[in-house]
Design a protein around this motif. Sequence first.
Motif, PDB file in Angstrom:
ATOM      1  N   LEU A 196      44.863  41.161  41.875  1.00 17.64           N
ATOM      2  CA  LEU A 196      45.918  40.183  41.627  1.00 17.64           C
ATOM      3  C   LEU A 196      47.273  40.876  41.540  1.00 17.64           C
ATOM      4  CD1 LEU A 196      44.126  38.027  38.897  1.00 17.64           C
ATOM      5  CD2 LEU A 196      44.326  37.513  41.339  1.00 17.64           C
ATOM      6  N   ARG A 217      38.807  31.902  40.755  1.00 19.69           N
ATOM      7  CA  ARG A 217      39.315  32.311  42.076  1.00 19.69           C
ATOM      8  C   ARG A 217      40.129  31.198  42.706  1.00 19.69           C
ATOM      9  NH1 ARG A 217      38.221  36.413  45.478  1.00 19.69           N
ATOM     10  NH2 ARG A 217      36.578  37.167  44.084  1.00 19.69           N
ATOM     11  N   GLU A 218      39.664  29.968  42.557  1.00 21.48           N
ATOM     12  CA  GLU A 218      40.406  28.831  43.116  1.00 21.48           C
ATOM     13  C   GLU A 218      41.751  28.663  42.423  1.00 21.48           C
ATOM     14  OE1 GLU A 218      37.677  25.655  42.529  1.00 21.48           O
ATOM     15  OE2 GLU A 218      36.520  26.090  44.364  1.00 21.48           O
ATOM     16  N   CYS A 262      43.558  30.959  40.898  1.00 23.50           N
ATOM     17  CA  CYS A 262      44.456  32.053  41.319  1.00 23.50           C
ATOM     18  C   CYS A 262      44.955  31.833  42.737  1.00 23.50           C
ATOM     19  CB  CYS A 262      43.730  33.396  41.216  1.00 23.50           C
ATOM     20  SG  CYS A 262      43.365  33.913  39.530  1.00 23.50           S
ATOM     21  N   GLY A 263      44.094  31.292  43.602  1.00 26.87           N
ATOM     22  CA  GLY A 263      44.526  30.998  44.964  1.00 26.87           C
ATOM     23  C   GLY A 263      45.566  29.902  45.005  1.00 26.87           C
ATOM     24  N   TYR A 284      41.759  44.182  39.811  1.00 27.15           N
ATOM     25  CA  TYR A 284      40.906  43.147  40.390  1.00 27.15           C
ATOM     26  C   TYR A 284      41.599  42.358  41.501  1.00 27.15           C
ATOM     27  CZ  TYR A 284      37.721  44.331  36.660  1.00 27.15           C
ATOM     28  OH  TYR A 284      36.872  45.018  35.840  1.00 27.15           O
ATOM     29  N   ALA A 343      33.537  32.322  37.909  1.00 29.38           N
ATOM     30  CA  ALA A 343      34.099  33.097  39.023  1.00 29.38           C
ATOM     31  C   ALA A 343      34.715  32.189  40.078  1.00 29.38           C
ATOM     32  CB  ALA A 343      33.007  33.976  39.637  1.00 29.38           C
ATOM     33  N   LYS A 344      34.022  31.100  40.416  1.00 30.46           N
ATOM     34  CA  LYS A 344      34.502  30.204  41.475  1.00 30.46           C
ATOM     35  C   LYS A 344      35.780  29.487  41.071  1.00 30.46           C
ATOM     36  CE  LYS A 344      32.927  26.375  44.430  1.00 30.46           C
ATOM     37  NZ  LYS A 344      33.950  25.389  44.041  1.00 30.46           N
ATOM     38  N   PHE A 380      46.960  36.297  44.381  1.00 37.71           N
ATOM     39  CA  PHE A 380      46.271  37.440  44.968  1.00 37.71           C
ATOM     40  C   PHE A 380      47.254  38.379  45.660  1.00 37.71           C
ATOM     41  CE2 PHE A 380      42.697  34.497  44.577  1.00 37.71           C
ATOM     42  CZ  PHE A 380      41.755  35.340  44.005  1.00 37.71           C
ATOM     43  N   PRO A 428      40.532  38.315  34.845  1.00 45.76           N
ATOM     44  CA  PRO A 428      40.406  38.901  36.188  1.00 45.76           C
ATOM     45  C   PRO A 428      39.041  39.529  36.461  1.00 45.76           C
ATOM     46  CG  PRO A 428      42.537  39.462  35.243  1.00 45.76           C
ATOM     47  CD  PRO A 428      41.730  38.841  34.145  1.00 45.76           C
ATOM     48  N   LEU A 466      36.515  38.062  38.902  1.00 43.98           N
ATOM     49  CA  LEU A 466      36.633  38.250  40.345  1.00 43.98           C
ATOM     50  C   LEU A 466      35.699  39.325  40.881  1.00 43.98           C
ATOM     51  CD1 LEU A 466      40.534  38.066  40.596  1.00 43.98           C
ATOM     52  CD2 LEU A 466      38.887  36.245  41.093  1.00 43.98           C
ATOM     53  N   SER A 467      35.037  40.048  40.003  1.00 44.81           N
ATOM     54  CA  SER A 467      34.120  41.111  40.419  1.00 44.81           C
ATOM     55  C   SER A 467      32.707  40.778  39.970  1.00 44.81           C
ATOM     56  CB  SER A 467      34.551  42.455  39.825  1.00 44.81           C
ATOM     57  OG  SER A 467      33.561  43.445  40.059  1.00 44.81           O
TER      58      SER A 467
END
Length: 511
Positions: free
Chosen positions: A210, A243-244, A246-247, A208, A239-240, A252, A24, A27-28
């Motif tokens: 989630l 994030r994808e 997790c989406g 973060y 990071a990219k 999120f 996580p 994500l930052s």
Amino acid sequence: MTQAVNTPRYGNAFQARIFWTYAPKLLSSTTAVRRVGFESGPRGFDDVWVEYDPSRGPLDQFGRRLQVERFQCKWHVGNGTFTHVDLTDPNYSGATTTSLLQRARDAYLSDQADGFASRIRLMTNHRIHLDDVLHKLVEQQHHTLKLDEFFQGSTKQSKYWLAREAWRQHLKVDEAELRAFCERLALTSVSESLDDFRLRMDEALHFYGLKPSEPGTSSTIYDQLPYDWLAQGRNEFDAKSFREACGDDKLFADQAPPPAKVFGVKSFEHGFDRLEARCDEVLSFLPEFSDRYLKPEFTWDKDLLPKLTAFIRSAGQREQRLRLAMDTHLTLAFAAGTVLDTKSGKIVEIEQRTRGGSAIWAADDAPVDTNWPGWTFSEFDMGTNGPEVAVAVSITRTTEQQVRAFLQGQPNIGRLVVAGLTGSASQCAVLNGTHADQLADRLANHLKDVRSIAGLAARPALHLFMAAPYSVAFFLGRHIKVLRPVTLYEFDFEGERGGGYVSSLTMAAGS
């Protein structure tokens, strides 16, 4: 049969929860973590790996930046121990031909070839056997080996030589190659339960943005999801891509928590939860310490305090409400509070480590409850007629006996104040930040009254011995104006300096 089924399931959960404590952070943009992998990389130490920003990665035991950490996660259903010989035995890890030590060196050589400064870490709930040579060789700051001790001497009957020779022959290397590899090896025995790791995972998820795991359930999707992603060919994330991922799985939270700037201070290091991985700025005193002991060439007042003061003051000038994460001796937690004293007007949040992970404590985080444990004070005449006052603070453990032992032969200390909480000493006695701040305020006021009774023109010096959460030490330090002059003490838990108290920092009147 039940245990045979549970063993791989628990092992998989352990590995997944280690993954979720790091991933996580991708994500930052403020953390040092740049990439995280799961079941990829050099075989045997491929369970989880973390790649850091080369300019901000954690420091190793020599003060060098780490770029990669590789974790081999070994969870055992029952209690147990391991030895240096077990690390050379393939059967110990359930393999047939290759040992953990060989896997670790293969990972090290792979990183060397790629130009990565790495640490190769075994994480297990087995402990090093008390009688094994490794037991006293693993230092507590980084869980790396004390190389000067391990490689000292060449007497062929010494335990160190025998252990080195066993490893050297097993790996088919010379001593120089063995030492270079051992510089990168870490052996971490974890004491937390799987439930503790779930709490730590949930804290990272929440922090973060989630969704934490569903409370009150015996299982969680987070234990399985990394393996599902692995089956899809997604097991290395930046990071990219993270994030994808997790989406795609709708991880999120509906409302992410507001970002907070976190300042870290450390004089020792947690086994795997390093401050650099989650703090915006970190002041590290690791080069000044050997294990928990200040190196003889440094002093608390001339070397540590000025650096700490400058760091905390800079953070306070930029932020009205700031968060501190401290893996420090109590002396440094107290000293940090003296910089942001009660007149500073700052609201400070403390990341307080607890048995179940960590929590964010602040002086205003809960309404005051009159049922919270409060102070009980006892005062004793030490029979020396000395003007100075010793204070034994017993919150997480009792301190009176050890303090009395120290006070033998201290003619300037005439009184002993024992400060304990209603009920017995406990790691869980302080309930939140408001409670910690309230206890610090009441203790400071009591000590002010104790010294005023003496009727002396000058304040008698205080000698402060604490067994307390570092949040209490920090909040107590904020009352420095009424506590000076004061000397703090650290307890020698390792027993290498006599097993008693050792003076640390003295803050003189008006300093």
